[in-house]
Each structure stands twice: as C-alpha cells, then as structure tokens.
Design an enzyme around this catalytic site. Sequence first.
Site: not given
Ligand SMILES: NC(=O)c1ccc[n+]([C@@H]2O[C@H](COP(=O)([O-])OP(=O)(O)OC[C@H]3O[C@@H](n4cnc5c(N)ncnc54)[C@H](O)[C@@H]3O)[C@@H](O)[C@H]2O)c1
Length: 310
Positions: A256, A282
């Site tokens: 990044e 991001h």
């Molecule tokens: N772009 C951004 O600014 C930004 C901001 C916040 C979060 N994020 C990313 O978004 C992701 C998701 O956030 P969230 O709040 O929904 O998290 P969360 O923990 O609520 O949801 C993640 C989901 O992924 C599932 N998961 C984990 N491993 C898996 C696999 N191998 N196969 C299938 N599913 C799987 C989990 O069971 C869970 O339901 C974060 O981990 C982060 O990396 C990005």
Amino acid sequence: MKVLICDPVAPTTIQALQEAGIEVDNRSDITAEELLRDAANYDGMVVRSRTKVPAEVIDAATNLKIVVRGGVGLDNIDVKYAQSKGVSVCNTPKASSNSVAELALGYMLALARRIPQSTMSMTAGEWKKKNLRGTEIAGKTLGLVGFGNIGGLLGKKATALGMNVIFYDVITPAEPGDARQVSLDEVFAQSDYISLHVPLLPATKNMLNAEAFAKMKDGVYIVNCARGGVVDEDALYDALVSGKVAGAAVDVFLDEKVNPGNPKLFGLKDDNGFNKVIGSPHIGAATIEGQTRVGAEVADILIEFYKANL
Ligand SMILES: NC(=O)c1ccc[n+]([C@@H]2O[C@H](COP(=O)([O-])OP(=O)(O)OC[C@H]3O[C@@H](n4cnc5c(N)ncnc54)[C@H](O)[C@@H]3O)[C@@H](O)[C@H]2O)c1
C-alpha cells in the site's frame, strides 16, 4: 495511565481520554524507529492500520498493558505475542462496517455505469455517450466471499436494490436474510459481481487466483474492499487482459505504499480506452460517520480499561 496515539484519531477521542484523566501523547506520525525507542514510556497504544506493532515493539514496551486498533483488521499487530505477554488487544469491529459496505456498493454501481471512466473522459474534453452504455445491477447475482459484519450489511443493501445475493463463508450466519449460502465454487460459477469481505489469513491468501478466475462467468466484475493479498494481483491482471473479468474495483493492495505494480492494473484499458480497473487508496472506513464511531469506541475501550485497572 499514559497512552500513545500512533495514528490519526478524531480530536474528540483525545478530549474524551483526557477528560477521563488519561495522559495522552498524540504522535500520529510516529516512525517505526521512534516507536521502538519510546515504547517503554506508555501503558497503552492506539493504532490504526499504518503503525505496525510486531513482537520487538511489544518487547520494548515494558509497561504496555493494552493496544487498541481503531478499525477491524488486526494484521498489523502481533496479537498472539502481545497476549502471551499479558497485553490486551482490542479493535472496533463494527464501527466502520457500514462505510465499507457502502463503498463496495458504490463500486458495483460505478463499474456497471462506468462513472469514474465517464468523468475521466469528460475531463479530457470528450463526449463519448455512445461508448458509455452500461448495465443495471438489479437482477444480477452478487457473490459475497465472507458474510460477517461488512458482507452481511452489503448483502442486505444489494438485496434491497434487486440483486440476488449468494455468499460463501466458513460459518453459517444466524440471520442471512434473503442471501443464500453456497460453496466457493458456486460463488465463482454463478456470480455477475464478486465482492470480497474476508480477513487476510493463510486460508484466504490469493483466494482469487488463476484457478478461481477460470471458474468464473465471462465478464464478471470483482470488488476488493477486504485486503490486498486476498486477490492475486497478477492473476487479476491476466483475467482482465483476457476479458474473463470485465472490470475490477480495488480499495486495498498487497503493497500500500506507492507501488510500481499498481499502475500496471490501472493502465489496463478497454476497446474504448476506458479504465478496466477503478480504485482508491484504502478508503473503505474513511467516512466522517465511520471515523466518529471508531474514535468514540476507541475512547470507550480505553476509559473502561483505565477505570477497571485504577
Ligand atoms: N477497505 C477497508 O478500509 C476495510 C475496512 C474494514 C475492514 N476491511 C476488511 O474487511 C474484512 C472483513 O471485515 P468484517 O468486519 O466483515 O469482518 P468479520 O469478521 O465480521 O467477517 C469476516 C467473515 O469472513 C469469514 N471468513 C474467515 N475466513 C474465511 C475463509 N477462509 N473462507 C470464507 N470465509 C471466511 C468469517 O467467518 C466472517 O464471517 C476485514 O477482515 C478487513 O480485512 C477493510
């Protein structure tokens, strides 16, 4: 209690901490070297995604009791090591979920109607109306990879806009709403749009690789607002060149910093000279509302910890 703010937080967060009696050092542009040198002076640290807290920082921070990550992903902190040293690690898992879900939704509409490309074209003095016919998202299938806080919210929004929503997740959510849980291969085979919402883990690294792209519909759109590394950027490039993937929206990248690899993706043009890839640095969680909620939650966590450990 003395807390080091390592990355930018809202002024109201600092104010709330100070009003609660917590001493705050706001050094939101602290370097890795400075952090290592000064870490021993603090009982608590607040980080966003920029500051890394590896084992060597935790070892240097001999008074550290708590690290709060304003945001979701904990991949910038050595959580296991911190916990093994008795340091609590907390995050604000839901505070920015809606902001990220809205960005992903915006990206699907932007890809369908090529809104950024239209703007770029008009900025260049063109009026290419005939080349800018788009598609609707209503009636299309959205495949969500990861159906947690963000994926679940996006599923509800997409359903409300008339999309069919399917998802793959390793857990079965209690309330999937109108979304249907399927296998990962079914997501690949059935989706017109695939949006990623899983954390970056060994199991999710390069989840979208050449093999995965080969299983997708021709002309699929990809949205990655999860983490760089979940998509193999070289495989995405090849799939865009071959036309397997019609377009992609990317908010997160493997590297990044200014990355000589990224212009490669952004340099890809379709037959009309329009970008195949649109993106952002991001900004998923970067909304006024999301940041206000993150800041308030960071302050609440630290104040509660302070009161419990007075
Ligand atoms: N772009 C951004 O600014 C930004 C901001 C916040 C979060 N994020 C990313 O978004 C992701 C998701 O956030 P969230 O709040 O929904 O998290 P969360 O923990 O609520 O949801 C993640 C989901 O992924 C599932 N998961 C984990 N491993 C898996 C696999 N191998 N196969 C299938 N599913 C799987 C989990 O069971 C869970 O339901 C974060 O981990 C982060 O990396 C990005």
